[in-house]
Design a protein around this motif. Structure first.
Motif, mmCIF file in Angstrom:
data_model
loop_
_atom_site.group_PDB
_atom_site.id
_atom_site.type_symbol
_atom_site.label_atom_id
_atom_site.label_comp_id
_atom_site.label_asym_id
_atom_site.label_seq_id
_atom_site.Cartn_x
_atom_site.Cartn_y
_atom_site.Cartn_z
ATOM 1 N N PHE A 165 4.601 14.583 95.342
ATOM 2 C CA PHE A 165 4.775 13.399 94.508
ATOM 3 C C PHE A 165 3.954 13.503 93.224
ATOM 4 C CE2 PHE A 165 5.843 10.348 98.272
ATOM 5 C CZ PHE A 165 7.074 10.948 98.390
ATOM 6 N N ALA A 166 2.669 13.847 93.370
ATOM 7 C CA ALA A 166 1.779 13.857 92.209
ATOM 8 C C ALA A 166 2.189 14.916 91.188
ATOM 9 C CB ALA A 166 0.338 14.096 92.659
ATOM 10 N N ARG A 167 2.665 16.055 91.658
ATOM 11 C CA ARG A 167 3.026 17.123 90.732
ATOM 12 C C ARG A 167 4.382 16.903 90.066
ATOM 13 N NH1 ARG A 167 0.085 21.669 90.265
ATOM 14 N NH2 ARG A 167 1.947 22.922 89.831
ATOM 15 N N ARG A 168 5.112 15.883 90.485
ATOM 16 C CA ARG A 168 6.236 15.409 89.685
ATOM 17 C C ARG A 168 5.721 14.740 88.418
ATOM 18 N NH1 ARG A 168 9.915 12.017 94.057
ATOM 19 N NH2 ARG A 168 11.105 13.763 94.932
ATOM 20 N N CYS A 169 4.515 14.185 88.518
ATOM 21 C CA CYS A 169 3.953 13.362 87.443
ATOM 22 C C CYS A 169 2.998 14.135 86.543
ATOM 23 C CB CYS A 169 3.197 12.172 88.032
ATOM 24 S SG CYS A 169 4.075 11.270 89.320
ATOM 25 N N GLY A 170 2.400 15.221 87.055
ATOM 26 C CA GLY A 170 1.426 15.968 86.274
ATOM 27 C C GLY A 170 1.074 17.284 86.937
ATOM 28 N N ASN A 171 0.319 18.114 86.218
ATOM 29 C CA ASN A 171 -0.025 19.445 86.732
ATOM 30 C C ASN A 171 -1.335 19.423 87.519
ATOM 31 O OD1 ASN A 171 -1.681 19.038 84.485
ATOM 32 N ND2 ASN A 171 -1.698 21.207 83.921
ATOM 33 N N PHE A 172 -1.433 18.521 88.464
ATOM 34 C CA PHE A 172 -2.634 18.400 89.278
ATOM 35 C C PHE A 172 -2.817 19.659 90.130
ATOM 36 C CE2 PHE A 172 -1.045 14.124 88.459
ATOM 37 C CZ PHE A 172 -2.171 13.547 87.894
ATOM 38 N N GLN A 173 -4.064 20.035 90.357
ATOM 39 C CA GLN A 173 -4.365 21.273 91.058
ATOM 40 C C GLN A 173 -4.009 21.166 92.535
ATOM 41 O OE1 GLN A 173 -8.462 22.345 90.215
ATOM 42 N NE2 GLN A 173 -8.238 21.805 88.051
ATOM 43 N N TRP A 174 -3.334 22.184 93.040
ATOM 44 C CA TRP A 174 -2.883 22.169 94.429
ATOM 45 C C TRP A 174 -4.031 21.986 95.407
ATOM 46 C CZ3 TRP A 174 1.893 21.586 96.153
ATOM 47 C CH2 TRP A 174 2.966 21.943 95.338
ATOM 48 N N MET A 175 -5.159 22.616 95.146
ATOM 49 C CA MET A 175 -6.219 22.635 96.150
ATOM 50 C C MET A 175 -6.815 21.259 96.410
ATOM 51 S SD MET A 175 -9.529 24.262 94.237
ATOM 52 C CE MET A 175 -10.374 23.382 92.920
ATOM 53 N N ILE A 176 -6.711 20.342 95.432
ATOM 54 C CA ILE A 176 -7.332 19.033 95.633
ATOM 55 C C ILE A 176 -6.641 18.250 96.746
ATOM 56 C CG2 ILE A 176 -8.011 18.922 93.206
ATOM 57 C CD1 ILE A 176 -5.839 16.664 92.962
ATOM 58 N N PHE A 177 -5.396 18.571 97.037
ATOM 59 C CA PHE A 177 -4.647 17.784 98.011
ATOM 60 C C PHE A 177 -5.038 18.124 99.454
ATOM 61 C CE2 PHE A 177 -2.148 17.819 94.116
ATOM 62 C CZ PHE A 177 -2.054 16.453 93.901
ATOM 63 N N ILE A 178 -5.813 19.194 99.625
ATOM 64 C CA ILE A 178 -6.411 19.438 100.934
ATOM 65 C C ILE A 178 -7.349 18.285 101.281
ATOM 66 C CG2 ILE A 178 -7.904 20.988 102.262
ATOM 67 C CD1 ILE A 178 -6.939 23.261 100.434
ATOM 68 N N LEU A 206 14.732 3.259 75.779
ATOM 69 C CA LEU A 206 14.571 4.443 76.614
ATOM 70 C C LEU A 206 13.085 4.774 76.579
ATOM 71 C CD1 LEU A 206 15.447 6.876 78.263
ATOM 72 C CD2 LEU A 206 15.953 8.077 76.125
ATOM 73 N N SER A 207 12.429 4.699 77.724
ATOM 74 C CA SER A 207 10.993 4.976 77.773
ATOM 75 C C SER A 207 10.718 6.116 78.739
ATOM 76 C CB SER A 207 10.213 3.719 78.190
ATOM 77 O OG SER A 207 10.464 3.390 79.543
ATOM 78 N N LEU A 208 9.737 6.930 78.392
ATOM 79 C CA LEU A 208 9.343 8.063 79.217
ATOM 80 C C LEU A 208 7.891 7.912 79.659
ATOM 81 C CD1 LEU A 208 10.762 11.160 77.282
ATOM 82 C CD2 LEU A 208 11.960 9.590 78.810
ATOM 83 N N GLN A 209 7.619 8.308 80.895
ATOM 84 C CA GLN A 209 6.246 8.461 81.331
ATOM 85 C C GLN A 209 5.867 9.927 81.105
ATOM 86 O OE1 GLN A 209 4.015 6.460 81.944
ATOM 87 N NE2 GLN A 209 2.455 7.339 83.271
ATOM 88 N N PRO A 210 4.983 10.203 80.140
ATOM 89 C CA PRO A 210 4.659 11.599 79.837
ATOM 90 C C PRO A 210 4.094 12.345 81.051
ATOM 91 C CG PRO A 210 3.855 10.135 78.112
ATOM 92 C CD PRO A 210 4.281 9.258 79.245
ATOM 93 N N TYR A 211 4.300 13.651 81.046
ATOM 94 C CA TYR A 211 3.777 14.511 82.099
ATOM 95 C C TYR A 211 2.277 14.667 81.887
ATOM 96 C CZ TYR A 211 3.840 18.419 85.413
ATOM 97 O OH TYR A 211 3.639 19.241 86.498
ATOM 98 N N HIS A 212 1.510 14.354 82.917
ATOM 99 C CA HIS A 212 0.047 14.311 82.804
ATOM 100 C C HIS A 212 -0.528 15.721 82.884
ATOM 101 C CE1 HIS A 212 -3.890 12.189 84.286
ATOM 102 N NE2 HIS A 212 -4.113 13.089 83.351
ATOM 103 N N THR A 213 -1.193 16.160 81.825
ATOM 104 C CA THR A 213 -1.842 17.468 81.838
ATOM 105 C C THR A 213 -3.321 17.298 82.167
ATOM 106 O OG1 THR A 213 -2.240 17.348 79.439
ATOM 107 C CG2 THR A 213 -0.235 18.444 80.180
ATOM 108 N N VAL A 214 -3.789 18.069 83.126
ATOM 109 C CA VAL A 214 -5.157 17.971 83.629
ATOM 110 C C VAL A 214 -5.957 19.179 83.168
ATOM 111 C CG1 VAL A 214 -6.559 17.984 85.729
ATOM 112 C CG2 VAL A 214 -4.475 16.613 85.627
#
Length: 370
Positions: A322-335, A151-159
């Motif tokens: 998609f990206a925020r399923r994987c980590g707490n990436f900042q919303w504004m960068i996706f603009i 059982l392997s997990l991909q950790p949640y990426h904290t930015v």
């Protein structure tokens, strides 16, 4: 609206639909009941991790499940990794050996040989458990799956810093590339296992040959998963949100480039052709949608302007989703999401060059032959 605009808009909107098929879901471990759990050995390979390992060791001390030992395998560190590990109560094994016997795989193997637990949990030093019950929930989830295989997990990426947001598309593609998060679920065989958090039982580990068998593999996580699959042992891959997190490449932009370059060209070879095709279409759609944004500003046709703006907006929202399923990436960068895809394309191209032309990649002060 001319023909080329119509074609680009059709492809762009189709690519958004393809993206949904490509990354349908990312399930996380769920523990529905309490049960008796066996003694656990937690194995942490470490090379120059004094600035990263403390959060993990601290989070282990706070777990409500405490029936475990912590083995930190020092892989020829020249910083204070050993001192920090001992200060947090870990047992340190200072692995010696020739250069060809160094590296993460052999550190993990050395840890497994010293382990006393019935189950083995391999953790990267930069991971950290989220809550006090995270470890217990991880173990219960493994038990509910029959306590077989991996059982392997991909950790949640904290930015924490702005440059770390450049990993957004990479994190998405890494998870998608495991083949099992499409709308078809486990119809495609997993490409292997996630590397930062791997849980297995002792008997299955040694039956598969463990990390000793995959010594020298650049992508040890994928190779270990395949070693288990070759013995007809199951490999489960899940997201780590709510269970375990990590901060990738905190040392700076250079480490981020080296880290993604090290793995991407090789890892892509394990992706199923259909999943790879979906990924290519989705990435291509991002560039098409970015190009169509010019029509939003230059076209005199209101329909073209509306559809071009809508396409860009939908791609920005989907990429963020998609990206925020994987980590707490900042919303504004996706603009400015085209920058993220351009950076991804540049590093992937550089990775191909290093792997296929130079046959060498760099990581943590080592030159690794490919």
């Amino acid at each position: 609206m001319d023909v080329s605009d119509i074609i680009n808009l059709v492809i762009g909107f189709l690519a958004i639909i393809v993206g949904i098929l490509m990354f349908w879901s990312l399930p996380v471990p769920k523990a529905d009941k309490h049960a008796n759990l066996p003694f656990l050995s937690i194995i942490i390979p470490a090379r120059n991790e004094e600035n990263r390992i403390t959060p993990l060791l601290h989070s282990l001390q706070e777990q409500d499940f405490q029936s475990f030992e912590v083995l930190v395998i020092d892989d020829q560190s020249f910083d204070n990794t050993v001192t920090v590990a001992k200060a947090h109560g870990a047992k340190v094994i200072q692995k010696q050996g020739k250069d060809r016997e160094s590296g993460k795989s052999m550190a993990c193997w050395s840890g497994a040989l010293h382990a006393k637990g019935k189950w083995l949990l391999f953790l990267d030093a930069d991971t950290c458990f989220t809550d006090a019950n995270s470890l217990r929930n991880l173990l219960l989830s493994y038990q509910q799956k029959g306590a077989k295989g991996i059982l392997s997990l991909q950790p949640y990426h904290t930015v924490h810093k702005m440059y770390e947001n450049l990993s957004a598309v990479f994190n998405t593609i890494v998870i998608v590339g495991m083949n099992i998060f499409t709308i078809w679920g486990r119809r495609f065989q997993t490409a292997g296992s996630f590397g930062p958090c791997i849980l297995c039982n002792r008997d299955d580990y040694f039956l598969s040959g463990g990390h000793k068998k995959i010594q020298g593999a650049i992508m040890d996580d994928l190779a270990l998963g395949q070693a288990f699959l070759n013995k007809d042992l199951p490999v489960y891959c899940l997201g780590g949100k709510g269970i375990i997190s990590f901060r990738m490449y905190s040392e700076g932009f250079k480490s981020l480039v080296e880290g993604w370059c090290k793995s991407f060209a090789i890892a892509s070879k394990s992706t199923h052709p259909i999943v790879m095709l979906l990924t290519i279409i989705w990435i291509s759609g991002s560039f098409i949608s970015a190009g169509m944004l010019l029509s939003f500003f230059t076209s005199a046709d209101p329909v073209t302007m509306i559809l071009s703006g809508l396409l860009y907006f939908l791609y920005a929202v989907q990429t963020a989703w998609f990206a925020r399923r994987c980590g707490n990436f900042q919303w504004m960068i996706f603009i400015f999401y085209p920058i993220l895809f351009l950076f991804f394309a540049a590093i992937y191209g550089y990775s191909l060059f290093r792997v296929n032309i130079l046959h060498s990649v760099k990581w943590r002060g080592r030159n690794i032959d490919v």
